[in-house]
Design a protein around this motif. Sequence first.
Motif, PDB file in Angstrom:
ATOM      1  N   ARG A   1       0.825  -1.213   0.000  1.00 21.92           N
ATOM      2  CA  ARG A   1       0.000   0.000   0.000  1.00 21.92           C
ATOM      3  C   ARG A   1       0.856   1.259   0.000  1.00 21.92           C
ATOM      4  N   LEU A   2       1.915   1.265   0.812  1.00 20.29           N
ATOM      5  CA  LEU A   2       2.782   2.442   0.864  1.00 20.29           C
ATOM      6  C   LEU A   2       3.476   2.694  -0.470  1.00 20.29           C
ATOM      7  N   LEU A   3       3.947   1.636  -1.116  1.00 16.78           N
ATOM      8  CA  LEU A   3       4.626   1.803  -2.402  1.00 16.78           C
ATOM      9  C   LEU A   3       3.669   2.320  -3.474  1.00 16.78           C
ATOM     10  N   THR A   4       2.465   1.763  -3.544  1.00 13.32           N
ATOM     11  CA  THR A   4       1.513   2.215  -4.553  1.00 13.32           C
ATOM     12  C   THR A   4       1.047   3.635  -4.284  1.00 13.32           C
ATOM     13  N   GLU A   5       0.971   4.025  -3.016  1.00 11.22           N
ATOM     14  CA  GLU A   5       0.614   5.412  -2.702  1.00 11.22           C
ATOM     15  C   GLU A   5       1.675   6.383  -3.201  1.00 11.22           C
TER      16      GLU A   5
ATOM     17  N   VAL B   1       4.115  -5.688  -8.059  1.00 14.25           N
ATOM     18  CA  VAL B   1       3.471  -6.975  -8.329  1.00 14.25           C
ATOM     19  C   VAL B   1       3.587  -7.812  -7.063  1.00 14.25           C
ATOM     20  N   VAL B   2       2.465  -8.392  -6.632  1.00 17.32           N
ATOM     21  CA  VAL B   2       2.429  -9.178  -5.399  1.00 17.32           C
ATOM     22  C   VAL B   2       2.259 -10.650  -5.742  1.00 17.32           C
ATOM     23  N   LEU B   3       3.083 -11.496  -5.111  1.00 18.43           N
ATOM     24  CA  LEU B   3       2.923 -12.952  -5.189  1.00 18.43           C
ATOM     25  C   LEU B   3       2.449 -13.462  -3.846  1.00 18.43           C
ATOM     26  N   GLU B   4       1.320 -14.127  -3.826  1.00 16.50           N
ATOM     27  CA  GLU B   4       0.749 -14.644  -2.583  1.00 16.50           C
ATOM     28  C   GLU B   4       0.267 -16.074  -2.810  1.00 16.50           C
ATOM     29  N   MET B   5       0.664 -16.976  -1.919  1.00 13.36           N
ATOM     30  CA  MET B   5       0.330 -18.384  -2.102  1.00 13.36           C
ATOM     31  C   MET B   5      -1.159 -18.654  -1.930  1.00 13.36           C
ATOM     32  N   ALA B   6      -1.792 -17.997  -0.966  1.00 12.86           N
ATOM     33  CA  ALA B   6      -3.207 -18.258  -0.667  1.00 12.86           C
ATOM     34  C   ALA B   6      -4.103 -17.446  -1.597  1.00 12.86           C
ATOM     35  N   ALA B   7      -4.994 -18.127  -2.291  1.00  9.73           N
ATOM     36  CA  ALA B   7      -5.877 -17.434  -3.226  1.00  9.73           C
ATOM     37  C   ALA B   7      -6.844 -16.501  -2.510  1.00  9.73           C
ATOM     38  N   ASN B   8      -7.240 -16.863  -1.297  1.00 10.03           N
ATOM     39  CA  ASN B   8      -8.201 -16.049  -0.542  1.00 10.03           C
ATOM     40  C   ASN B   8      -7.518 -15.318   0.611  1.00 10.03           C
ATOM     41  N   ALA B   9      -6.325 -14.814   0.369  1.00  8.83           N
ATOM     42  CA  ALA B   9      -5.590 -14.095   1.406  1.00  8.83           C
ATOM     43  C   ALA B   9      -6.408 -12.913   1.915  1.00  8.83           C
ATOM     44  N   ARG B  10      -6.203 -12.579   3.176  1.00  5.74           N
ATOM     45  CA  ARG B  10      -7.009 -11.561   3.854  1.00  5.74           C
ATOM     46  C   ARG B  10      -7.013 -10.225   3.116  1.00  5.74           C
ATOM     47  N   PHE B  11      -5.855  -9.823   2.583  1.00  6.27           N
ATOM     48  CA  PHE B  11      -5.740  -8.488   1.992  1.00  6.27           C
ATOM     49  C   PHE B  11      -5.749  -8.510   0.468  1.00  6.27           C
ATOM     50  N   ALA B  12      -5.977  -9.671  -0.134  1.00  4.17           N
ATOM     51  CA  ALA B  12      -5.886  -9.758  -1.593  1.00  4.17           C
ATOM     52  C   ALA B  12      -6.865  -8.813  -2.274  1.00  4.17           C
ATOM     53  N   GLU B  13      -8.093  -8.780  -1.792  1.00  2.00           N
ATOM     54  CA  GLU B  13      -9.112  -7.931  -2.423  1.00  2.00           C
ATOM     55  C   GLU B  13      -8.749  -6.459  -2.329  1.00  2.00           C
ATOM     56  N   ALA B  14      -8.218  -6.044  -1.167  1.00  2.00           N
ATOM     57  CA  ALA B  14      -7.870  -4.628  -0.979  1.00  2.00           C
ATOM     58  C   ALA B  14      -6.704  -4.219  -1.862  1.00  2.00           C
ATOM     59  N   VAL B  15      -5.705  -5.097  -2.015  1.00  2.00           N
ATOM     60  CA  VAL B  15      -4.508  -4.747  -2.780  1.00  2.00           C
ATOM     61  C   VAL B  15      -4.744  -4.894  -4.278  1.00  2.00           C
ATOM     62  N   ARG B  16      -5.651  -5.784  -4.679  1.00  2.00           N
ATOM     63  CA  ARG B  16      -5.873  -6.034  -6.101  1.00  2.00           C
ATOM     64  C   ARG B  16      -6.315  -4.787  -6.854  1.00  2.00           C
ATOM     65  N   SER B  17      -6.959  -3.856  -6.162  1.00  2.00           N
ATOM     66  CA  SER B  17      -7.365  -2.611  -6.817  1.00  2.00           C
ATOM     67  C   SER B  17      -6.182  -1.662  -7.011  1.00  2.00           C
ATOM     68  N   LEU B  18      -5.048  -1.962  -6.355  1.00  2.00           N
ATOM     69  CA  LEU B  18      -3.874  -1.099  -6.447  1.00  2.00           C
ATOM     70  C   LEU B  18      -2.770  -1.693  -7.306  1.00  2.00           C
ATOM     71  N   ALA B  19      -2.664  -3.033  -7.331  1.00  2.00           N
ATOM     72  CA  ALA B  19      -1.554  -3.686  -8.016  1.00  2.00           C
ATOM     73  C   ALA B  19      -1.950  -5.108  -8.379  1.00  2.00           C
TER      74      ALA B  19
END
Length: 571
Positions: free
Chosen positions: A372-376, A382-400
């Motif tokens: 979030r800080l970098l996109t601001e 680009v974010v790599l996350e193993m869990a498809a339903n990660a807690r913050f995935a939805e929030a970050v997907r609108s930024l990166a």
Amino acid sequence: MLQGKRFVICGISRLAVRVARALAVLNAEVVVLRRPGDSEAFVRLLPPDTRVLESHADEDIRRLLDAGAAEATCLLALGDDDLDNLRAAVAAHTAAPDLPVVLRTFDPGLADQLEQGLNIRRAYSMSALAAPAFIAAACGDEVLETLRLGDSEVPVCRLAVRAGSPLLGCTPAQVKSRFGCGVLGRAAADASDWRPVLGTGVDAPLAEGESVLVGGPLSHVLRVICRNAGWLRDGKHKRRRAARPAARVPHLRRRTLLPVVAASLSAVLLLSIAVFSHALHLRPVDAIYFVITTATTTGYGDISLKDGPDWLKLFGCVVMLSGGALLGILFSYLAALATAERLDETMGRRAGRMSGHVVLAGLGNLGYRVARLLTEQGMEVVVLEMAANARFAEAVRSLAPVLTGDARLPENLERASVREAAAFLGCTNDDLANIQACLHVRRVNPDATIIARVFDDALAERLTEAFAIDQALSASQCAVGAFVGAATDERALRPLHVGSLELIACRYTVANPLAASDVHEWRARGVRILAFRAHGGTIQPPSDLGDALQTGDEIILCGPADAVQAIMANG
């Protein structure tokens, strides 16, 4: 030293281990309340003289009294679960109402609202304190401390003025007016002789290679760090969107009851096979056939409930409704799978077009803050996350772009265009995964700046020497100073040692109005106001400060230790 003073820590985590070690070095007595499920590995890392007591949520008050909370100097709630930490604070207020509490929580703003009622001295988010340090490290700089004012952080950073930096030729006064950051100290290129900024140093322009110590509101300091590193120079990295406000709590993904509902409906259909088989004298195969035709409302008519009793007709209605609902859930799940796959492909195409970006592995608390800080700041991430339903995935997907996959696998790193990246940050909770991912990145992109999150200090030091990882950081190490400082001193003074320069940073509430002459006197003694908040408003940079401070204004002070201590003593 803290000889004879007792500190009670609730919860065992990486941060709790760090804090316990730091307090033990100061000869304090440390008592730790261990919760069920706390890692045994962390227990073994506690200092040898630490007293560990088993505690359950329903017996916190009794265990706090057993731990001597009534005579303790401070209680620190440092578990990984925010709710458990809040429970510990409530229990401490019941067991020892006057006991100060230092609280770890993802949302410190929530704790601030409870500050008076629960005697919370300070509330910090470990990820919020650590995130600026990881970004600065990726730029080749170092965050020494991060303080908190209102709903934002105020970092103090040491950086080297690089060729082409917008800081070149600026005086400290111009850095304040142009970038909203205060310059606290400076040193020659070899950083051998640090000196505070006062006297003639105020008007001397910054030179290439010179090291400077800057502080201010988080967004302003990060802007200086990124621009000094060349990340936000005209050309490659244009701001893609207006800077957003300071990080706020994301909309959390709510747990759904659909699996429970689907299981219940399936149970009804299975039960109906037995019911229809018995009531209509059907063979098992015919009963299954009839249930399916009824549930899907196909109704061939070869078997019907026309002549059946009323209760059986009502039961048939329930089967029809259950079947329709279950089909709806099934189709929605299949649609969600198709949408997720399509979204991942779209994110992959976005990532494939990037160059000079930052690749971030791990979307936990720390990864979310860093992304979030970098996109601001306008950086491409680009974010790599193993869990498809990660807690913050939805929030970050609108930024990166958020790609689902294991960062240890080279093919996933290729999807993130790591060959073209400017930096890679391994921020997962798994030290080994971070190290493996960093080694893969180094092989395919020797020029990238690589930062790994590693808890073990000795291992971190060896990594930088043996594996060409630029820097290995621990989030808990970045945050431990804030928690220990708040626990040992009600003013939460934060000492900073830069070469021979001894500084103190702290949060200060103005008790009596201060005239412009008082503020100028502070500046003459090398004390800088890094940020301020008037009457509980939003945090402001020092460049927006007027000529005077009013009663109730809150400020972040930093300067030579003797000068700051004199200010604090005079109240």
